[in-house]
Design a protein around this motif. Structure first.
Motif, mmCIF file in Angstrom:
data_model
loop_
_atom_site.group_PDB
_atom_site.id
_atom_site.type_symbol
_atom_site.label_atom_id
_atom_site.label_comp_id
_atom_site.label_asym_id
_atom_site.label_seq_id
_atom_site.Cartn_x
_atom_site.Cartn_y
_atom_site.Cartn_z
ATOM 1 N N GLU A 92 0.844 -1.199 0.000
ATOM 2 C CA GLU A 92 0.000 0.000 0.000
ATOM 3 C C GLU A 92 0.878 1.247 0.000
ATOM 4 N N ASP A 115 -2.602 -0.586 8.339
ATOM 5 C CA ASP A 115 -3.886 -0.275 7.723
ATOM 6 C C ASP A 115 -4.873 0.229 8.773
ATOM 7 N N GLY A 116 -5.455 1.394 8.485
ATOM 8 C CA GLY A 116 -6.425 1.958 9.440
ATOM 9 C C GLY A 116 -5.914 3.285 9.957
ATOM 10 N N SER A 117 -5.532 4.149 9.025
ATOM 11 C CA SER A 117 -4.776 5.355 9.381
ATOM 12 C C SER A 117 -5.496 6.276 10.368
ATOM 13 N N ASN A 204 -19.348 1.467 7.825
ATOM 14 C CA ASN A 204 -19.254 2.859 8.275
ATOM 15 C C ASN A 204 -20.632 3.511 8.133
ATOM 16 N N ASN A 207 -21.632 6.487 5.892
ATOM 17 C CA ASN A 207 -21.761 6.356 4.432
ATOM 18 C C ASN A 207 -23.086 5.769 3.992
ATOM 19 N N TYR A 230 -18.158 -0.969 14.724
ATOM 20 C CA TYR A 230 -17.281 -0.446 13.666
ATOM 21 C C TYR A 230 -16.084 0.261 14.289
ATOM 22 N N GLY A 232 -13.182 0.972 12.193
ATOM 23 C CA GLY A 232 -12.563 1.786 11.142
ATOM 24 C C GLY A 232 -11.202 1.268 10.719
ATOM 25 N N ALA A 233 -10.843 0.093 11.161
ATOM 26 C CA ALA A 233 -9.629 -0.576 10.674
ATOM 27 C C ALA A 233 -10.047 -2.007 10.348
ATOM 28 N N LEU A 234 -9.897 -2.367 9.076
ATOM 29 C CA LEU A 234 -10.434 -3.635 8.586
ATOM 30 C C LEU A 234 -9.998 -4.826 9.444
ATOM 31 N N PHE A 248 -18.904 -8.016 7.613
ATOM 32 C CA PHE A 248 -18.273 -6.702 7.437
ATOM 33 C C PHE A 248 -18.539 -6.276 6.007
ATOM 34 N N TYR A 250 -17.925 -2.962 3.090
ATOM 35 C CA TYR A 250 -17.563 -1.615 2.657
ATOM 36 C C TYR A 250 -18.091 -1.498 1.224
ATOM 37 N N LYS A 267 -13.758 1.241 -1.917
ATOM 38 C CA LYS A 267 -12.594 1.922 -1.328
ATOM 39 C C LYS A 267 -11.437 0.980 -1.041
ATOM 40 N N LEU A 268 -11.763 -0.224 -0.587
ATOM 41 C CA LEU A 268 -10.698 -1.102 -0.087
ATOM 42 C C LEU A 268 -9.858 -1.657 -1.237
ATOM 43 N N ARG A 269 -8.605 -1.916 -0.947
ATOM 44 C CA ARG A 269 -7.685 -2.433 -1.962
ATOM 45 C C ARG A 269 -7.850 -3.952 -2.043
ATOM 46 N N GLU A 273 -6.067 -6.021 1.038
ATOM 47 C CA GLU A 273 -7.124 -5.883 2.046
ATOM 48 C C GLU A 273 -8.222 -6.924 1.762
HETATM 49 P P1 AFP Z 1 -6.526 3.542 5.285
HETATM 50 O O1 AFP Z 1 -6.201 2.702 4.081
HETATM 51 O O2 AFP Z 1 -6.618 4.992 4.984
HETATM 52 O O3 AFP Z 1 -5.637 3.216 6.406
HETATM 53 O O4 AFP Z 1 -8.026 3.116 5.653
HETATM 54 C C1 AFP Z 1 -8.321 1.920 6.291
HETATM 55 C C2 AFP Z 1 -9.307 1.149 5.484
HETATM 56 O O5 AFP Z 1 -8.762 0.844 4.247
HETATM 57 C C3 AFP Z 1 -9.778 -0.139 6.201
HETATM 58 O O6 AFP Z 1 -8.877 -0.682 7.096
HETATM 59 C C4 AFP Z 1 -11.057 0.286 6.899
HETATM 60 O O7 AFP Z 1 -11.961 -0.772 7.020
HETATM 61 C C5 AFP Z 1 -11.588 1.378 6.028
HETATM 62 O O8 AFP Z 1 -10.491 1.886 5.286
HETATM 63 C C6 AFP Z 1 -12.192 2.486 6.829
HETATM 64 O O9 AFP Z 1 -12.653 3.474 5.984
HETATM 65 P P2 AFP Z 1 -13.587 4.674 6.532
HETATM 66 O O10 AFP Z 1 -12.729 5.528 7.388
HETATM 67 O O11 AFP Z 1 -14.073 5.329 5.299
HETATM 68 O O12 AFP Z 1 -14.701 4.036 7.308
#
Ligand code: AFP
Length: 327
Positions: A92, A115-117, A204, A207, A230, A232-234, A248, A250, A267-269, A273
């Motif tokens: 990533e 992952d989960g910034s 989330n 959304n 939730y 916020g980190a997968l 879960f 997204y 959104k997720l890779r 991920e």
């Molecule tokens: P980052 O890739 O920015 O660290 O985000 C984490 C993630 O990819 C995953 O771990 C979470 O499930 C998801 O994004 C959370 O996304 P939201 O902040 O949009 O809920």
């Protein structure tokens, strides 16, 4: 009385012996374990050492780079290189595929070491996710980007909780915990519970009005049946689903009031991920699909940082939403 636990390495040695596997995979796993412990250490001490903030750079995806992202990337690439077993890695944290040992390597590793910034500034749980595929040893190499069904293993460390989950192809999903000398110990086989009492939904909620109408109405019809969680980190959210069952998700963002914020691809890779958790889920008796109901493990990536929508968890729930998506 002292309680002696089976260590991860002991578990893996027996697994390799039973399945008549080579020692190469052990060496790679040892490297990933060392990397994760090292990242864990930096994360635990991050608040005191000032490592939980921004690094001052912006990555190719336009996101601010965190100091911990850089540290985790440097540590992981170091250990993968030292293992000598990796041909290429996809991370990533790096736009391009990272060549490691292009001649002698045997495995491709797809990873996100932090992952989960949004949890990082608070020191709350983040994930170190990885998937492993084997090089084609019989003929010329046919590409670096494998679909999840070709992974031979996938796993995640939930940092800094000391929890580690690893799925081995056709051999189950196993959870370990870190002990006082930083060994991962006490393998427990994870099988998604069939009893719906414990099932949870995780997405989330901010959304939900931007999801496709079919997804919104599925949520309205089903949300009261299950507990909702939730983080916020997968890795952390999926950790709970593996233990308690449920789903879960997204979903794709297609109805955002600001159309520029739509994410029809999700959104997720995919590679580091979605396919990682889908692989662990399959080995625990569950399944995962994208927005078109296609199994995540069947998606052939076209580029390393490809995104996808994700629905992962207990088969009845994922099957139900897949039918709603297709209906
Ligand atoms: P980052 O890739 O920015 O660290 O985000 C984490 C993630 O990819 C995953 O771990 C979470 O499930 C998801 O994004 C959370 O996304 P939201 O902040 O949009 O809920």
């Amino acid at each position: 009385m002292i309680r002696f636990e089976q260590t991860f390495m002991n578990f893996l040695l027996h697994h390799q012996e039973r399945h008549k596997r080579t020692y190469h995979f052990l060496i790679l796993m040892d490297a990933l374990i060392s990397a994760a412990k090292h990242v864990e250490h930096y994360y635990l001490t991050g608040a005191l050492k000032g490592n939980l903030g921004l690094a001052g750079d912006v990555n190719v995806q336009g996101e601010d780079v965190l100091r911990m992202d850089q540290i985790a990337q440097e540590i992981t690439v170091h250990y993968l290189r030292a293992s000598g077993r990796v041909i290429h890695a996809v991370s990533e944290e790096s736009e391009k595929i990272i060549p490691i040992n292009t001649e002698g390597g045997r495995y491709f590793v797809y990873f996100d070491p932090l992952d989960g910034s949004t949890n990082v500034p608070h020191g709350l749980p983040v994930g170190f996710l990885f998937g492993i595929a084997r090089r084609n040893m019989e003929g010329p190499e046919d590409g670096h980007l494998r679909s999840g069904k070709d992974y031979i293993a996938a796993g995640m460390f939930v940092i800094p909780t000391g929890a580690f989950t690893l799925a081995l192809k056709n051999a189950g999903t196993w959870r370990f915990h870190m002990d006082e000398i930083m060994d991962f110990v006490r393998p427990v086989r994870m099988i998604l519970p069939e009893d719906t009492k414990e099932w949870e939904l995780s997405f989330n909620p901010a959304n939900r009005h931007a999801y496709a109408e079919k997804v919104q109405s599925w949520i309205e019809q089903n949300e009261r049946k299950y507990a909702f969680r939730y983080l916020g980190a997968l890795a952390g959210d999926f950790h709970r689903i593996l233990a308690n069952g449920g789903m879960f998700m997204y979903p794709a963002i297609v109805n955002h009031p600001d159309p520029r914020k739509n994410r029809p691809q999700g959104k997720l890779r995919l590679m580091y991920e979605a396919a990682v958790v889908a692989f662990m889920c399959r080995e625990a008796g569950g399944t995962a699909v994208d927005e078109t109901g296609t199994p995540i493990l069947d998606i052939q990536p076209k580029e390393p940082h490809q995104r996808t929508a994700l629905y992962v968890g207990s088969k009845p729930l994922v099957g139900d939403i897949a039918r709603a998506l297709l209906g």
